[in-house]
Design an enzyme around this catalytic site. Structure first.
Site, PDB file in Angstrom:
ATOM      1  N   TYR A 109     -28.375 -52.864  -5.791  1.00 27.00           N
ATOM      2  CA  TYR A 109     -27.708 -54.162  -5.615  1.00 27.00           C
ATOM      3  C   TYR A 109     -27.725 -54.877  -6.948  1.00 27.00           C
ATOM      4  O   TYR A 109     -28.766 -54.913  -7.619  1.00 27.00           O
ATOM      5  CB  TYR A 109     -28.467 -55.007  -4.573  1.00 27.00           C
ATOM      6  CG  TYR A 109     -27.932 -56.420  -4.441  1.00 27.00           C
ATOM      7  CD1 TYR A 109     -27.036 -56.744  -3.417  1.00 27.00           C
ATOM      8  CD2 TYR A 109     -28.300 -57.417  -5.342  1.00 27.00           C
ATOM      9  CE1 TYR A 109     -26.528 -58.029  -3.305  1.00 27.00           C
ATOM     10  CE2 TYR A 109     -27.796 -58.698  -5.225  1.00 27.00           C
ATOM     11  CZ  TYR A 109     -26.908 -59.000  -4.201  1.00 27.00           C
ATOM     12  OH  TYR A 109     -26.404 -60.276  -4.107  1.00 27.00           O
ATOM     13  N   GLU A 197     -20.700 -60.061  -6.957  1.00 24.84           N
ATOM     14  CA  GLU A 197     -21.734 -59.291  -6.274  1.00 24.84           C
ATOM     15  C   GLU A 197     -21.263 -57.846  -6.103  1.00 24.84           C
ATOM     16  O   GLU A 197     -20.164 -57.609  -5.594  1.00 24.84           O
ATOM     17  CB  GLU A 197     -22.011 -59.904  -4.897  1.00 24.84           C
ATOM     18  CG  GLU A 197     -23.144 -59.240  -4.151  1.00 24.84           C
ATOM     19  CD  GLU A 197     -23.292 -59.796  -2.736  1.00 24.84           C
ATOM     20  OE1 GLU A 197     -22.333 -59.695  -1.938  1.00 24.84           O
ATOM     21  OE2 GLU A 197     -24.369 -60.326  -2.427  1.00 24.84           O
TER      22      GLU A 197
END
Ligand code: ADP
Ligand code: MG
Length: 399
Positions: A109, A197
């Site tokens: 991530y 993101e």
């Protein structure tokens, strides 16, 4: 402003962030030609909606032939996808993205976003990619890596290296990651993003780093200098009333309550919402008609709030400064006569020409309830919406 995954990937690709090859499709036929352009043996069909959690909800499907891509696209297009981010009503899928399937070894991530405390950019990363990051932060906070860039300072490769080491990357992976993070940062800064993101950022079996998902959010106040980004806006994703409000330069945000609010000034709008809650009610919207609103804009704002079927009553709370109370009153009366006042309306006016404004309201022949103070106004609208004719006593304090 948010954009779709495929649009974010197009931007990131331009800056040198590795993303899988792919293209968007609005019909099964388009899906077929996109799939034919890509090399198999694995394709992925992804629903394009402004919400995450698509994978778990059936909005991301791995396919093993062009025929399967077409069948999957056919099924996905037009369906209502309900994910944990869409709310129970879900979102209709109007476009799908067809991309090359990746052979995943690990899912990481990584995000960059504005840190509200320092005003600088924060890099957030985790080895727990593909998961809901809020959950990771809540359950295993030690798995979250955070590096803050000082405000107005460009990202240096040592910032990126710090994140890479935190993720346990080794050797050539580190270099690839640093290059990716710096490219991502350039895309962030040059486009006035507030969030990028990548979840997951994958390490493939061939040891490549690829952004498999991408979310980008932009600072609305900077959109005037990014016409190309503004063009990516998908009005299907926005609340229709918010789209209409934006066309008239009104600051409007739809909320879940039933008391419509029309206020001038963001600060006054916030306190109006607060006091409605204090008196036991729930605001149906935030609305700032701004300081220099005209009679026409007042009318337009009023009609817009009234067109929301959830609204059971309206509270107008306007301070006449540059804008005179008589103009506000004229705008309200004109609009109320046009739409037919079928729900309670409480009006509190203060400021320039307030007496004239009140006269116009009283002389209108409409059942408008006038109020003198903020608490008086909140008390009256909550009582009216609850079906009690006069001020009740369910308030818990005085303001
Ligand atoms: P969402 O976050 O909305 O669920 P993602 O784009 O992150 O959607 O996809 C969910 C999961 O599907 C990813 O974590 C990944 O495991 C898998 N996936 C997505 N795109 C691909 C791809 N191109 N190749 C292989 N797997 C993929
Ligand atoms: Mg994702």
């Amino acid at each position: 402003m948010n954009i779709h995954e495929y649009q974010a990937k197009q931007i990131l690709r331009r800056y040198g962030v590795p993303v899988p090859r792919g293209d968007v499709a609005h019909t099964p036929a388009e899906a077929e030609s996109v799939a034919e352009e890509l090399d198999g043996p694995v394709w992925v069909v992804k629903a394009q909606i402004h919400a995450g959690g698509r994978g778990k909800a059936g909005g991301v499907k791995v396919c093993r032939s062009v025929k399967e891509v077409v069948a999957t696209a056919d099924k996905m297009l037009g369906m209502r996808l309900v994910t944990h981010q869409t709310g129970p009503e879900g979102k209709e899928v109007k476009r799908v993205y067809i991309e090359q399937g990746s052979e995943i070894a690990r899912e990481l991530y990584v995000a960059q976003l504005i840190d509200r405390k320092t005003g600088g950019i924060a890099i957030i990363a985790s080895t727990e990619g593909g998961m809901d990051i809020e959950e990771v932060a809540a359950n295993t906070p030690d798995k979250i890596i955070k590096v803050l860039l000082p405000p107005a300072t460009p990202m240096q490769s040592f910032h990126a290296r710090k994140v890479a080491f935190g993720l346990g990357l080794k050797d050539r992976e580190v270099h690839k990651f640093v290059r990716l993070l710096v490219a991502m940062n350039k895309a962030f800064v040059e486009n006035d993003a507030s969030l990028i993101e990548i979840n997951p950022l994958v390490v493939t079996k061939a040891n490549k780093l690829i952004a498999l998902d991408a979310k980008m959010t932009f600072d609305d106040n900077a959109l005037f200098r990014h016409r190309d980004i503004e063009d990516l806006r998908d009005n299907d994703e926005a609340d229709p009333l918010e789209v209409e409000a934006a066309r008239h330069d009104l600051n409007y945000v739809k909320l879940e309550g039933d008391i419509g609010c029309m206020v001038n000034g963001a600060g006054l709008a916030m306190s109006t919402m607060d006091i409605i809650k204090l008196y036991g009610g729930k605001p149906a919207n935030f609305m700032d008609i701004a300081g220099a609103a005209t009679k026409e804009r007042v009318a337009c704002a009023f009609k817009l709030i009234f067109s929301d079927p959830e609204v059971k009553g309206i509270l107008v709370n306007v301070f006449g400064g540059m804008m005179r109370c008589n103009s506000i009153a004229e705008g309200i009366v004109g609009a109320a006569k046009e739409v037919g006042l079928d729900r309670p309306l409480v009006v509190r006016l203060e400021g320039t020409n307030v007496d004239l404004g009140r006269e116009i309201l009283q002389g209108s022949g409409l059942p408008i309830i006038t109020a003198s103070t903020l608490s008086d106004a909140a008390n009256k609208i909550v009582a009216a919406v609850n079906g009690q004719g006069s001020a009740n006593n369910n308030h818990v304090g005085r303001a």
